[in-house]
Design a protein around this motif. Structure first.
Motif, mmCIF file in Angstrom:
data_model
loop_
_atom_site.group_PDB
_atom_site.id
_atom_site.type_symbol
_atom_site.label_atom_id
_atom_site.label_comp_id
_atom_site.label_asym_id
_atom_site.label_seq_id
_atom_site.Cartn_x
_atom_site.Cartn_y
_atom_site.Cartn_z
ATOM 1 N N GLY A 1 2.013 -2.080 -2.217
ATOM 2 C CA GLY A 1 3.168 -2.276 -1.346
ATOM 3 C C GLY A 1 2.834 -1.954 0.106
ATOM 4 O O GLY A 1 1.843 -1.263 0.400
ATOM 5 N N GLY A 2 3.696 -2.456 0.994
ATOM 6 C CA GLY A 2 3.509 -2.223 2.425
ATOM 7 C C GLY A 2 3.452 -0.738 2.752
ATOM 8 O O GLY A 2 2.747 -0.316 3.669
ATOM 9 N N LYS A 3 4.194 0.058 1.978
ATOM 10 C CA LYS A 3 4.263 1.487 2.254
ATOM 11 C C LYS A 3 2.881 2.132 2.168
ATOM 12 O O LYS A 3 2.502 2.934 3.018
ATOM 13 C CB LYS A 3 5.196 2.109 1.217
ATOM 14 N N ARG B 1 5.031 -4.227 -6.348
ATOM 15 C CA ARG B 1 4.233 -3.373 -5.470
ATOM 16 C C ARG B 1 2.932 -4.025 -5.015
ATOM 17 O O ARG B 1 1.836 -3.586 -5.395
ATOM 18 C CB ARG B 1 3.931 -1.994 -6.114
ATOM 19 N N VAL B 2 3.051 -5.056 -4.221
ATOM 20 C CA VAL B 2 1.846 -5.640 -3.621
ATOM 21 C C VAL B 2 2.078 -5.844 -2.116
ATOM 22 O O VAL B 2 2.983 -6.570 -1.710
ATOM 23 C CB VAL B 2 1.454 -6.989 -4.264
ATOM 24 N N GLY B 3 1.270 -5.156 -1.339
ATOM 25 C CA GLY B 3 1.288 -5.334 0.108
ATOM 26 C C GLY B 3 -0.152 -5.443 0.579
ATOM 27 O O GLY B 3 -1.078 -5.397 -0.235
ATOM 28 N N TRP B 4 -0.351 -5.589 1.896
ATOM 29 C CA TRP B 4 -1.724 -5.608 2.394
ATOM 30 C C TRP B 4 -1.803 -5.165 3.836
ATOM 31 O O TRP B 4 -0.817 -5.182 4.575
ATOM 32 C CB TRP B 4 -2.370 -6.984 2.217
ATOM 33 N N LEU B 5 -3.014 -4.782 4.158
ATOM 34 C CA LEU B 5 -3.356 -4.305 5.489
ATOM 35 C C LEU B 5 -4.398 -5.258 6.028
ATOM 36 O O LEU B 5 -5.323 -5.635 5.301
ATOM 37 C CB LEU B 5 -3.976 -2.922 5.275
ATOM 38 N N ILE B 6 -4.235 -5.675 7.275
ATOM 39 C CA ILE B 6 -5.243 -6.526 7.910
ATOM 40 C C ILE B 6 -5.720 -5.795 9.167
ATOM 41 O O ILE B 6 -4.893 -5.383 9.996
ATOM 42 C CB ILE B 6 -4.652 -7.904 8.270
ATOM 43 N N ALA B 7 -7.016 -5.588 9.265
ATOM 44 C CA ALA B 7 -7.540 -4.823 10.406
ATOM 45 C C ALA B 7 -9.015 -5.143 10.612
ATOM 46 O O ALA B 7 -9.614 -5.914 9.844
ATOM 47 C CB ALA B 7 -7.354 -3.326 10.151
#
Ligand code: GLU
Length: 395
Positions: free
Chosen positions: A99-101, A245-251
């Motif tokens: 999740g995004g959290k 509960r699926v989010g992601w981070l892009i960096a």
């Protein structure tokens, strides 16, 4: 034995607390109508459920998979980021999380050291400051003005910045106000961030839920090397998949390198079944989102009109997400024994079984957040109860 000093430093999630309280009252048979937690009332799309059933039947998915996420899902995230959000990254720039959290927490843990300051325009989503503190940073709040539609200005940012400032948290369309910054307004903020060489954590969970005008452009469009930009997104809101509960981070590579270490120690991989369900959501496009949007928009217009017709309540123009931020300050001045928006929300829940999230949770007392992601019928009944409650306070 003592426990960590974090215990005195952080609060539990205020939005989740309202959901839990509503659930408890419901289990006691009370006719609760929940305007609290922001989650679409629709079931997840059928193709998502079928993808999950297929995934669960395949023994390959019963095993550990890469901590950063399934390669196939990360590729689809890259494709949809390009197609819908207009920025171009590589699968190696993506970490899939619970999740995004979790992505937000991983982002703070990967960028902050003790004492680093993070600028958070208020009202803010309740989790940001607590996650900053868990990561050892200090949240610095910037109170925005209702008269400016709760939009932060460069001047306010400039006044809040000092040598410890490391990051700005950005969320447009906004949770909790539903306000959407225009392209020009967003560009001005991004320019300030880049000029000052700060991080910007852009929470883009609501990017597809805009009912008038355009969504805000992502800062990643202006920072293709992701020198300063970290994006958080997920399937929860746009595809009605909060429980998966699926989010992601892009960096950039450095943040992702540390983020992967953190996540490999914290959780290993996100459930493969959920990841493949999310992949199916992204592969099947925005038709389901656009269908939900029709309902959300209808409810937004209905709720805005209804609330503005209730004596001494008013709501700013909200064009995105699925929240209205209602000014209830008139009823928080001690008359009727109600001294704050928190007390007003408690009173509404206990006496009228309608659940709202008080502004205190978002750093803006005197307001309450209403999620209109519930059925038309419940919305109508719930707002009629609100009308009746306020009428009683005015008697
Ligand atoms: N993001 C939603 C909200 O603001 C879900 C609850 C939560 O995770 O805080 O209500």
């Amino acid at each position: 034995m003592d426990i960590s000093k974090l215990d005195k430093l952080i609060k539990p999630s205020g939005t989740m607390a309202i959901s839990n309280k509503s659930r408890e009252l419901k289990s006691q048979g009370k006719p609760v109508i929940g305007f609290g937690a922001g989650e679409p009332d629709f079931p997840s799309p059928e193709h998502v459920v079928n993808a999950a059933i297929n995934a669960a039947s395949d023994p390959k998915n019963h095993k550990y998979s890469p901590a950063a996420g399934l390669e196939s899902l990360r590729k689809v995230i890259v494709e949809t980021s390009k197609q819908y959000s207009g920025f171009d990254v590589k699968p190696n720039n993506v970490i899939v999380s619970n999740g995004g959290k979790q992505s937000i927490l991983t982002a703070f843990l990967s960028t902050l050291d003790d004492g680093d300051e993070v600028l958070i325009p208020a009202p803010y989503w309740t989790t940001y400051p607590e996650a900053v503190k868990i990561a050892g940073g200090n949240p610095v709040f910037i109170d925005t003005e209702k008269d400016n539609n709760f939009k932060v200005t460069v001047e306010q940012l400039e006044n809040a910045k000092n040598s410890n400032t490391k990051m700005l948290v950005w969320c447009s369309p906004s949770n909790p106000t539903g306000v959407v910054y225009t392209k020009e307004e967003a560009e001005e903020i991004y320019e300030w961030v880049f000029k000052n060489d700060l991080w910007i954590l852009s929470d883009e969970l609501y990017e597809h839920l805009v009912y008038e005008g355009e969504t805000s452009p992502s800062p990643a469009i202006y920072d293709p090397e992701l020198k300063n930009t970290i994006i958080v997104n997920g399937v929860s809101k746009a595809y009605s998949m909060t429980g998966w509960r699926v989010g992601w981070l892009i960096a950039n590579d450095k943040v992702i390198g540390l983020g992967k270490k953190i996540q490999s120690q914290a959780t290993s991989n996100v459930s493969n079944v959920s990841q493949l369900a999310a992949e199916s959501a992204l592969l099947n496009g925005l038709d389901v989102t656009n269908e939900m949007k029709i309902a959300f928009n209808r409810r937004r217009l209905f709720a805005t009109e209804k609330i503005n017709s209730i004596s001494n309540l008013d709501v700013i123009d909200s064009t995105g997400a699925f929240y209205l931020f209602v000014d209830v300050s008139h009823y928080c001045s001690g008359n009727n024994g109600i001294n704050s928006s928190e007390e007003l929300c408690d009173w509404l829940l206990e006496n009228y079984f309608i659940a709202f999230v008080p502004g205190e949770v978002f750093g803006s007392p005197g307001f309450m957040r209403l999620s209109y992601a519930l059925s038309d019928e419940d919305l109508d009944i719930g707002l009629s109860r609100l009308n009746e409650a306020i009428d009683n306070l005015n008697e």
